[in-house]
Design a protein around this motif. Structure first.
Motif, PDB file in Angstrom:
ATOM      1  N   THR A   3       1.679  -7.604   8.742  1.00 37.33           N
ATOM      2  CA  THR A   3       1.856  -6.163   8.553  1.00 37.33           C
ATOM      3  C   THR A   3       2.626  -5.567   9.709  1.00 37.33           C
ATOM      4  OG1 THR A   3      -0.065  -5.436   9.746  1.00 37.33           O
ATOM      5  CG2 THR A   3      -0.417  -6.039   7.451  1.00 37.33           C
ATOM      6  N   THR A   5       1.751  -3.743  11.949  1.00 38.91           N
ATOM      7  CA  THR A   5       1.038  -3.539  13.197  1.00 38.91           C
ATOM      8  C   THR A   5       1.474  -4.551  14.262  1.00 38.91           C
ATOM      9  OG1 THR A   5      -0.719  -4.822  12.225  1.00 38.91           O
ATOM     10  CG2 THR A   5      -1.026  -2.449  12.249  1.00 38.91           C
ATOM     11  N   ASP A  64       0.847   0.096   5.177  1.00 39.64           N
ATOM     12  CA  ASP A  64       1.297   0.177   6.580  1.00 39.64           C
ATOM     13  C   ASP A  64       2.803   0.235   6.774  1.00 39.64           C
ATOM     14  OD1 ASP A  64      -1.196   0.005   7.528  1.00 39.64           O
ATOM     15  OD2 ASP A  64      -1.048  -2.074   8.258  1.00 39.64           O
ATOM     16  N   ARG A  67       4.307   3.492   5.767  1.00 35.44           N
ATOM     17  CA  ARG A  67       3.892   4.538   6.716  1.00 35.44           C
ATOM     18  C   ARG A  67       4.686   4.426   8.020  1.00 35.44           C
ATOM     19  NH1 ARG A  67      -1.384   3.361   8.186  1.00 35.44           N
ATOM     20  NH2 ARG A  67      -0.519   2.409  10.051  1.00 35.44           N
ATOM     21  N   THR A  68       4.826   3.190   8.525  1.00 28.10           N
ATOM     22  CA  THR A  68       5.530   3.007   9.796  1.00 28.10           C
ATOM     23  C   THR A  68       6.986   3.447   9.685  1.00 28.10           C
ATOM     24  OG1 THR A  68       4.074   1.160  10.262  1.00 28.10           O
ATOM     25  CG2 THR A  68       6.064   1.301  11.579  1.00 28.10           C
ATOM     26  N   GLU A 396      -1.646  -2.271  -2.486  1.00 27.84           N
ATOM     27  CA  GLU A 396      -0.761  -2.109  -1.316  1.00 27.84           C
ATOM     28  C   GLU A 396      -0.205  -3.421  -0.814  1.00 27.84           C
ATOM     29  OE1 GLU A 396      -3.385  -0.444   1.574  1.00 27.84           O
ATOM     30  OE2 GLU A 396      -3.459   1.497   0.576  1.00 27.84           O
ATOM     31  N   SER A 400       3.046  -4.037   1.745  1.00 26.00           N
ATOM     32  CA  SER A 400       2.709  -4.225   3.163  1.00 26.00           C
ATOM     33  C   SER A 400       3.127  -5.592   3.679  1.00 26.00           C
ATOM     34  CB  SER A 400       1.192  -4.077   3.361  1.00 26.00           C
ATOM     35  OG  SER A 400       0.760  -2.850   2.846  1.00 26.00           O
TER      36      SER A 400
END
Ligand SMILES: Cc1cc2nc3c(=O)[nH]c(=O)nc-3n(C[C@H](O)[C@H](O)[C@H](O)COP(=O)(O)OP(=O)(O)OC[C@H]3O[C@@H](n4cnc5c(N)ncnc54)[C@H](O)[C@@H]3O)c2cc1C
Length: 422
Positions: A3, A5, A64, A67-68, A396, A400
Motif C-alpha cells: 500500500t 504507506t 489508501d 487518498r494519497t 478497496e 490499493s
C-alpha cells in the motif's frame, strides 16, 4: 498486497525543457497538467467540447492509494467539500417494496463527486499555469527525432515534444497512433444509458434499483435537488449495431428493451427517456492495448486502460497521471525511459482494477431471476454489520494494490515544495 504507506522515494528533476500537448480535459488530462506544470513543463490541454464538460456520472475514490494521490495533488479538501454525500441505494421489488439496502461504500467509495465537479477543481487549479484550448481536436501527428508536429481540425499547426492521449474510452489520439479501436475495445456483454428525469420519487441523496432478468432501472438523486433525478438503464445484450451519434435511434433501442418493465415507477421514468435532452449510451467495455506508448505519444486514463463502470477508472486515471509525470521527471524528461517506467508501474495496477469492472454488468443486471435473488442474498449478508468491515476492505483491494512512489524534486529534494495547493 502493498500500500501507499510504504515510503518509496524517487528523485525527480525539472521538466522545464518539455512542451507537452494533452488531448482531453476531463479527469486524466487536467490531473497530468497539474503535475507536469509543477515539474516546470509547458503544457497545453486540448478539449473537443466547446467548454469544460459539466455533469457526468458520480465517480468515487477508495482506499489508501487514491487518498494519497488526492492529498499529494492538494485537492483532498476540495473533493470532500464538493462530495455528493450519497446515502443508501436500495434494491426494490416490482411493487417498490424494499428488498436490500446496499452499503454506501459499495457504489460511492470513501468519497464520491460528480465527474464534472472534479474536472472543475482540476481546471481551476491549473488554468493559471496551463494553456487550455477548447473546441478543437488533433487531426494528425507526425513525429521525428526532435519532436512531434501536430495539426488540428481548426487551429494552426504546432510542434510539441510529447503528446498525451487522455481523451477517453474512444480516444482520438489512440486511433491516430495505434489504429482503429476495434482490437482494443473489449465488449463485456452489457450496455448502460443515463439521462435526467423529474424527481417523481422525491429521492434525497438515495437511489432505488429494480431488476428483471438482464435489465435494470436505477433511479437516483445524488445532489439533493428536489426537482431532478438521474435514471440509469443497464441491460445485457449481444453487440448492437447502432450509430453513436444518433440519439433518437438509441432511445428507440432503450424503449424496446425496457418495454413492459414491471416496476411500478418504470413507465414514468421511460416517459422521461423520450423527452430527455441529453442521453449517455454506450457499451460496458474495457480498453486493452499492447503498449501504452508509441514514440512520443502515450495513453493515460480511460484511453489506455478504461473500464466504463465498476473499475474505479477515475482513481486509476489520477494515479496514472501522478505516476506518468513522476516517471518523466525521474527520467529528466527522457520519454523513452519515462514512458517505459510509467507502463511498468501502472499496467498491473490498472489491470487489477479493470478485472473488478467485469462484475459491474452481471451485478447490476443479473441474467436470471435466480441470479437476481442470489445477488440480493449475498449483498444482504455482506452489508450486514458483522461483515461490513471485511466487505469494505474487499472493495478497496484492487484500488490499493500499488506501492506508490514519492517523487522528490531536485535540487531541493523536498517533496513538500512540489505540493503547492492548486
Ligand atoms: C456509466 C458510467 C459510470 C461510471 N462510474 C464510475 C464510478 O462510479 N467510479 C469511477 O471511478 N469511475 C466511473 N466511471 C468511469 C469514469 O467516468 C472514467 O474512468 C473517468 O472519467 C476517466 O477519465 P478520463 O479523463 O480518462 O476520460 P474521460 O472522462 O472520458 O474524458 C475524456 C475527455 O476527452 C475529451 N475528448 C474526446 N475526444 C476528444 C478529441 N478528439 N479531442 C480532444 N478531446 C477529446 C472528452 O470530451 C472528455 O472531456 C463511470 C463511467 C461511466 C460511463
Amino acid at each position: 498486497m502493498t500500500t501507499a504507506t510504504h515510503t518509496n522515494q524517487t528523485r525527480a528533476h525539472s521538466l522545464a525543457h518539455l512542451n507537452v500537448l494533452i488531448s482531453g480535459a476531463s479527469v486524466a488530462g487536467p490531473a497530468l497538467a497539474l503535475w507536469l506544470s509543477r515539474y516546470g513543463a509547458r503544457v497545453t490541454v486540448l478539449e473537443k467540447a466547446p467548454a469544460l464538460r459539466e455533469g457526468g456520472f458520480a465517480v468515487d475514490f477508495r482506499g489508501d492509494v487514491h487518498r494519497t494521490v488526492l492529498q499529494r495533488m492538494g485537492i483532498w479538501d476540495e473533493v470532500h467539500r464538493r462530495q455528493t454525500h450519497m446515502g443508501r441505494q436500495t434494491i426494490v421489488e416490482a411493487d417498490d417494496k424494499e428488498r436490500v439496502d446496499l452499503p454506501a461504500f459499495l457504489m460511492s467509495g470513501d468519497v464520491e463527486i460528480f465527474r464534472g465537479d472534479l474536472s472543475t477543481i482540476l481546471y481551476e487549479g491549473t488554468r493559471d499555469h496551463v494553456e487550455y484550448v477548447f473546441g478543437d481536436s488533433i487531426a494528425s501527428l507526425t513525429e521525428d527525432s526532435e519532436g512531434i508536429d501536430v495539426t488540428f481540425d481548426h487551429g494552426a499547426p504546432r510542434r510539441f515534444d510529447l503528446v498525451v492521449g487522455a481523451d477517453g474510452l474512444h480516444s482520438n489520439t489512440r486511433r491516430l497512433v495505434f489504429g482503429d479501436e476495434a482490437p482494443y475495445l473489449r465488449f463485456l456483454g452489457y450496455y448502460v444509458a443515463g439521462f435526467r428525469i423529474p424527481n417523481h420519487l422525491g429521492l434525497d441523496r438515495t437511489a432505488r434499483i429494480y431488476s428483471e432478468p438482464g435489465r435494470t432501472l436505477m433511479i437516483s438523486n445524488y445532489d439533493g435537488d428536489p426537482e431532478r433525478a438521474g435514471a440509469a438503464l443497464i441491460f445485457g445484450s449481444e453487440r448492437l449495431d447502432y450509430d453513436r451519434h444518433d440519439t433518437a435511434g438509441q432511445k428507440r433501442i432503450l424503449a424496446q428493451t425496457f418495454a413492459g418493465l414491471g416496476w411500478t415507477h418504470a413507465a414514468r421514468a421511460l416517459e422521461g427517456l423520450e423527452s430527455a435532452e441529453e442521453l449517455y449510451f454506450d457499451a460496458i467495455a474495457q480498453i486493452h492495448v499492447d503498449r501504452l506508448s508509441k514514440g512520443r505519444v502515450v495513453l493515460l486514463g480511460d484511453a489506455g486502460y478504461g473500464a466504463t463502470m465498476g473499475g474505479m477508472g477515475t482513481g486509476t486515471a489520477l494515479v496514472g497521471a501522478y505516476v506518468l509525470a513522476g516517471e518523466l521527471a525521474a527520467a529528466r524528461g527522457d520519454h523513452r525511459a519515462g514512458f517505459a517506467a510509467y507502463e511498468a508501474e501502472i499496467r498491473d495496477y490498472a489491470k487489477g482494477c479493470q478485472k473488478i469492472s467485469g462484475n459491474a454488468g452481471p451485478f447490476l443486471a443479473p441474467p436470471s431471476e435466480k441470479k437476481i435473488r442470489s445477488r440480493d442474498r449475498v449483498y444482504r449478508l455482506l452489508g450486514s454489520r458483522l461483515l461490513a468491515g471485511f466487505f469494505k476492505r474487499l472493495t478497496e483491494k484492487a484500488a490499493s494494490d500499488l506501492a506508490l512512489k514519492e517523487y522528490a524534486l531536485e535540487p531541493s529534494g523536498a517533496y513538500a515544495s512540489l505540493n503547492r495547493q492548486p
